[in-house]
Design a protein around this motif. Structure first.
Motif, PDB file in Angstrom:
ATOM      1  N   GLY A 197     -14.291  -8.008 -15.723  1.00 56.52           N
ATOM      2  CA  GLY A 197     -15.563  -8.372 -15.093  1.00 56.52           C
ATOM      3  C   GLY A 197     -16.796  -8.220 -15.957  1.00 56.52           C
ATOM      4  O   GLY A 197     -17.713  -7.466 -15.626  1.00 56.52           O
ATOM      5  N   THR A 230      -8.838  -9.170 -13.593  1.00 56.42           N
ATOM      6  CA  THR A 230      -9.177  -8.066 -12.688  1.00 56.42           C
ATOM      7  C   THR A 230      -9.903  -8.680 -11.491  1.00 56.42           C
ATOM      8  O   THR A 230     -10.463  -9.784 -11.609  1.00 56.42           O
ATOM      9  N   THR A 288     -14.157  -4.913 -20.472  1.00 62.00           N
ATOM     10  CA  THR A 288     -15.335  -4.144 -20.008  1.00 62.00           C
ATOM     11  C   THR A 288     -15.187  -2.666 -20.365  1.00 62.00           C
ATOM     12  O   THR A 288     -14.069  -2.173 -20.620  1.00 62.00           O
ATOM     13  N   THR A 312     -12.685  -1.172 -17.912  1.00 65.61           N
ATOM     14  CA  THR A 312     -11.258  -1.379 -18.211  1.00 65.61           C
ATOM     15  C   THR A 312     -10.833  -0.545 -19.413  1.00 65.61           C
ATOM     16  O   THR A 312      -9.738   0.045 -19.420  1.00 65.61           O
TER      17      THR A 312
END
Ligand SMILES: Cc1cc2nc3c(=O)[nH]c(=O)nc-3n(C[C@H](O)[C@H](O)[C@H](O)COP(=O)(O)O)c2cc1C
Length: 415
Positions: free
Chosen positions: A15, A41, A93, A96
């Motif tokens: 994201g 995700t 990200t 993550t």
């Protein structure tokens, strides 16, 4: 043929605002010949649709851990993790990356990353201050220490309006870094091998045959070692239950010498190999007549007339270009060096791998082998007894040294 031809890539999309660029990442990887399966995700789906990535990858996009709760179906994260040659997370990200460090499994992508046996590459993307934060720095250091390859972000204008480091590497750089990285992991990518392996069985009737005790273990070990180094391997195998499961090994199972010759010639005609390795123990002769069905004891002939089988390796070597490196195997009784040297010229080989059934632990039916590499009268390299997998490594080293002196014959790398 592209620079990532035959490579299986699981692309994780997370994201970040840079998720819109993952469409170009998918396109570049697919154009380079890779097969791509996208895992998003839940956060990534607010930035780009699964429909876009599914259409560009040509494969369904996976996002949820469960598919249909009522039906009890779920996405097999273990299968996805095992399928890939690499898991690439682009964009990755801060969230993550932290989840990877902690080994969390609270979405499908994180569970795939926990299950993956293959290498992992990440392309971080975030705002300057998130990237500079001590937590992010430490997380990237920990991931690098675990062997995760990090594609450094670019410096420039960021979505927040700030300027600094954190912008995801451009899709083109991601593709070229991935290609370079693959090449370093698999130096023979783009090269092709044609291997014959195992015994042949020459039928007398529907149940009886002339054969030999070759297991196909040495040929299988060579096929797997070359595929591991990135080669596409056409593997033509007589009856053998030794597995050769690897996406780079294209196996054709045959029974007789004539079938083996036809399959090997078809492979040679379809794609020029850079190396031919004749490891099969091809029966020299076959019964002239084959009895239909199962012959009863009384119907069996007193004598069996035999005819010569074709010399498959000599045929293949003659049909292949001069630049193709040609390897034969010779099984001797006692010291077979003179015979190996004769075979070298008679069959047009560059190298004969000699093993002797009189060496303890070598040859048919063993998991070990002791070989000599016969290059010519002036160069014979002797090796000690070792596993057939270790012999395959020695042979692959020799093949690699020969092949890396020139570009692939059929499949030039496109960058
Ligand atoms: C507009 C917007 C842009 C964002 N961009 C980023 C980004 O580039 N990098 C990042 O680490 N987080 C970014 N975030 C925050 C993540 O979406 C958030 O941390 C999320 O939990 C990430 O979840 P995921 O890693 O599971 O996809 C952004 C959030 C918003 C609302």
């Amino acid at each position: 043929m592209g620079s990532l031809s035959g490579r299986r890539i699981v692309l994780g999309v997370t994201g970040s605002i840079a998720a819109y660029k993952s469409a170009l990442v998918v396109r570049g990887l697919v154009k380079a010949g890779a097969e791509v399966r996208v895992v998003m995700t839940p956060g990534a789906k607010t930035f780009i649709t699964p429909l876009t990535l599914g259409t560009l990858s040509g494969n369904p996009v996976h996002s949820a851990l469960t598919e249909d709760v009522e039906a009890g179906t779920w996405t097999d994260h273990v299968e996805l993790g095992l399928w890939g040659d690499v898991v690439l997370v682009a964009p990755a990200t801060a969230h993550t990356l932290a989840g990877m460090v902690e080994g969390r499994g609270d979405n499908l992508l994180l569970t795939v990353l926990l299950s993956a046996k293959c290498p992992v590459v990440v392309a971080p993307a975030m705002d300057r201050d998130m990237f500079l934060h001590a937590a992010t720095t430490e997380n990237l250091e920990k991931l690098a220490a675990r062997g995760v390859h990090i594609i450094d972000p670019d410096t420039g204008e960021l979505a927040s309006g700030l300027t600094g480091k954190g912008r995801m590497a451009e899709p083109e750089r991601i593709r070229t870094e991935l290609t370079t990285w693959f090449k370093s992991q698999a130096p023979l990518i783009g090269y092709r091998a044609l291997i014959t392996s195992g015994p042949t069985q020459e039928p007398l009737d529907a149940v009886r045959y002339l054969g030999n005790r070759s297991s196909g273990r040495q040929g299988a070990a060579i096929a797997l070692e070359l595929a591991k180094r990135g080669m596409q391997v056409d593997y033509i195998c007589g009856p053998s239950d030794i597995p050769t499961d690897h996406p780079g090994v294209h196996r054709v199972d045959v029974t007789t010498a004539l079938e083996m010759k036809a399959a090997a010639e078809a492979a040679l005609g379809a794609a020029t190999p850079d190396v031919i390795i004749g490891a099969a123990a091809v029966a020299d002769v076959r019964p002239r007549m084959t009895i239909d069905g199962k012959a009863s004891k009384g119907e069996l002939p007193d004598t069996i007339e035999l005819v010569d089988n074709p010399d498959i390796l000599a045929h293949l070597n003659a049909a292949a270009p001069d630049a193709c490196y040609k390897v034969g195997f010779a099984l001797a009784h006692g010291d077979g060096r003179a015979a190996a040297l004769r075979k070298l010229s008679a069959k047009g080989c560059d190298l004969v791998v000699l093993n002797s059934i009189t060496d303890k632990g070598a040859g048919f039916g063993h998991t070990t082998n002791r070989v000599d590499f016969v290059h010519g009268p002036d160069r014979i390299d002797s090796f000690e007894l070792k596993t057939k997998e270790a012999v395959a490594v020695d042979l692959a080293d020799e093949v690699q040294q020969q092949l890396l002196e020139r570009p692939p014959l059929l499949t030039p790398l496109d960058d």
